[in-house]
Design an enzyme around this catalytic site. Structure first.
Site, short mmCIF file in Angstrom:
data_model
loop_
_atom_site.label_atom_id
_atom_site.label_comp_id
_atom_site.label_asym_id
_atom_site.label_seq_id
_atom_site.Cartn_x
_atom_site.Cartn_y
_atom_site.Cartn_z
N HIS A 237 0.79 -1.16 0.17
CA HIS A 237 0.09 -0.10 -0.13
C HIS A 237 0.79 1.18 0.10
CE1 HIS A 237 -4.21 -1.39 1.47
NE2 HIS A 237 -3.77 -2.26 0.37
N TYR B 224 -9.89 5.77 6.60
CA TYR B 224 -10.10 6.26 7.84
C TYR B 224 -11.07 7.69 7.69
CZ TYR B 224 -6.01 3.63 9.32
OH TYR B 224 -5.15 2.58 9.53
N PRO C 286 -5.68 0.41 17.89
CA PRO C 286 -5.40 -0.28 16.62
C PRO C 286 -5.45 0.96 15.40
CG PRO C 286 -7.68 -0.74 17.24
CD PRO C 286 -7.02 0.01 18.31
N LYS D 190 0.12 -0.03 15.06
CA LYS D 190 1.30 -0.11 15.58
C LYS D 190 1.62 -1.21 16.49
CE LYS D 190 2.72 3.49 13.66
NZ LYS D 190 3.34 3.17 12.33
N TYR E 165 3.04 6.75 10.28
CA TYR E 165 2.27 5.44 9.71
C TYR E 165 3.18 4.59 9.09
CZ TYR E 165 -1.77 3.23 8.45
OH TYR E 165 -3.14 2.27 8.16
#
Length: 390
Positions: A72, A201, A293, A297, A385
């Site tokens: 991704h 998100y 979550p 991580k 991220y």
């Protein structure tokens, strides 16, 4: 029985540590309270940072991950009904993440351990006792098959999760715990084709939603719900209707629904135990820290923990130096707290908190608008991220 390192817990952290030690000729035995099938049946997140991917490759067990994992290059943040993409490679010098389920990581590590002929003792239940780690002769005692067993070792690695025996074995007063429990959980539903090629998100006035995936044919969807909600009060239709209300028009159009294979409500918590070393007992992964979550991580922190610990043990046995072991807790906690900060920030940005009123929503939208329009802010998010360097 004797070994150099006794590892408590056969999840990804324990299995990964075992393989890293084996690569350098350090003998280890893993003790696990559950069966192998139970361990494999635990469904967890599957977004791997480059550090975790590199460790799998280093151990020679990345072939299936390369074939089945999904690279991704970014994520999409949805707010005020529109999606905005954060492009990882352009902001981080080419770094990406890999979507590959934790179950598959565990399966690959189990297969590698079995192929190497390394010992894993399953189904010991709650019988494990850790002794002597405050001196020079650590011992792990456990019962299996109706018999008492004793495993002598040089060091104990506690990789047995939040509810495990390792942290609980530390004397009271020797450990300091920091915790934040969030006033909501994630209601999750699985096993339909993904709505998007990348994770979405969503910040909405109704609460947070996440469109995630495990493969090109299997999704994992979540909606934020109050902690007092119960799974049995949510029919599949109710879940899909609520998810639709939290998505943008294009995502709603592409959404494929179906019966749930697994539905659950996961609470969100930030937790850190300090220090992570007690004599010859070292904590790693969820035994020492939990992250929400939201930032993906948990597994990656466990991987970086055992990388630090394996390096320190290799240094101890190869160079007779205690420097790495002495600084293990300090080094690991610096990275842990940075990941905790990111996960707390991202959770606070994307979720609706009870009692905060309309101004909270407006402030979140303003910060999200700044985040996606500022290269500096987007870079900071992307760097966190994809994973900070070791």
């Amino acid at each position: 029985m004797r070994t150099q390192v006794a590892i408590i817990g056969a999840g990804p952290a324990g299995l990964l540590l075992g393989q890293l030690l084996h690569k350098h000729g350090i003998a280890n035995v893993i003790i696990e309270r559950q069966s192998a099938d139970y361990v494999l049946g635990r469904i967890r997140a599957g977004v791997l940072e480059q550090v975790t991917v590199d460790l799998m490759e280093e151990l020679g067990i990345g072939q299936r991950m390369r074939q089945e994992g999904l690279v991704h290059d970014g994520v999409e943040l949805m707010f005020k009904g529109a999606r905005h993409r954060i492009d990882f490679p352009s902001l981080t010098g080419g770094k990406t993440v890999m979507v590959y389920g934790q179950t598959e990581v565990t399966r690959d590590l189990m297969a590698a351990r079995e192929a190497a002929g390394l010992q894993t003792v399953y189904e010991v239940g709650d019988s494990v006792r850790l002794e002597g780690f405050d001196g020079g002769n650590p011992v792990v005692r456990y019962r299996r098959g109706g018999q008492e067993h004793v495993l002598e070792c040089d060091f104990i690695a506690g990789c047995d999760g939040y509810h495990g025996v390792s942290r609980a074995s530390v004397p009271k007063g020797a450990i300091r715990e920091f915790e934040k429990v969030y006033p909501f959980g994630w209601l999750g539903l699985a096993d339909v084709p993904p709505v998007s090629e990348e994770l979405i998100y969503a910040n909405t006035e109704r609460g947070f939603a996440l469109c995630s995936m495990r493969s090109p044919t299997r999704s994992r969807y979540y909606v934020q719900v109050p902690l007092e909600e119960k799974v049995e009060d949510w029919s599949d239709d109710a879940f899909w209707n609520e998810l639709r209300l939290r998505l943008d028009p294009e995502a709603r159009e592409r959404l494929v629904t179906g019966p749930s294979i697994e539905k659950s409500i996961a609470p969100l918590r930030s937790f850190v135990a300090e220090p992570m070393r007690f004599g010859r007992l070292f904590l790693a992964g969820d035994a020492a820290h939990i992250v929400p979550p939201t930032g993906a991580k948990g597994l990656n922190l466990a991987a970086s923990d055992v990388k630090y610990l394996s390096d320190a043990l290799v240094e101890h046995y190869g160079e007779r130096s205690a420097a790495g072991l002495d600084h293990y807790s300090e080094r690991v906690l610096r990275r842990v707290w940075k990941a905790e900060r990111f996960s707390w920030w991202f959770t606070s940005l994307m979720h609706k908190f009870p009692g905060e009123g309309e101004i909270a929503q407006k402030l979140q939208e303003a910060e999200l608008d700044y985040l996606v329009s500022s290269k500096a802010a987007s870079t900071a998010m992307a760097e966190n991220y994809v994973g900070l360097p070791l």
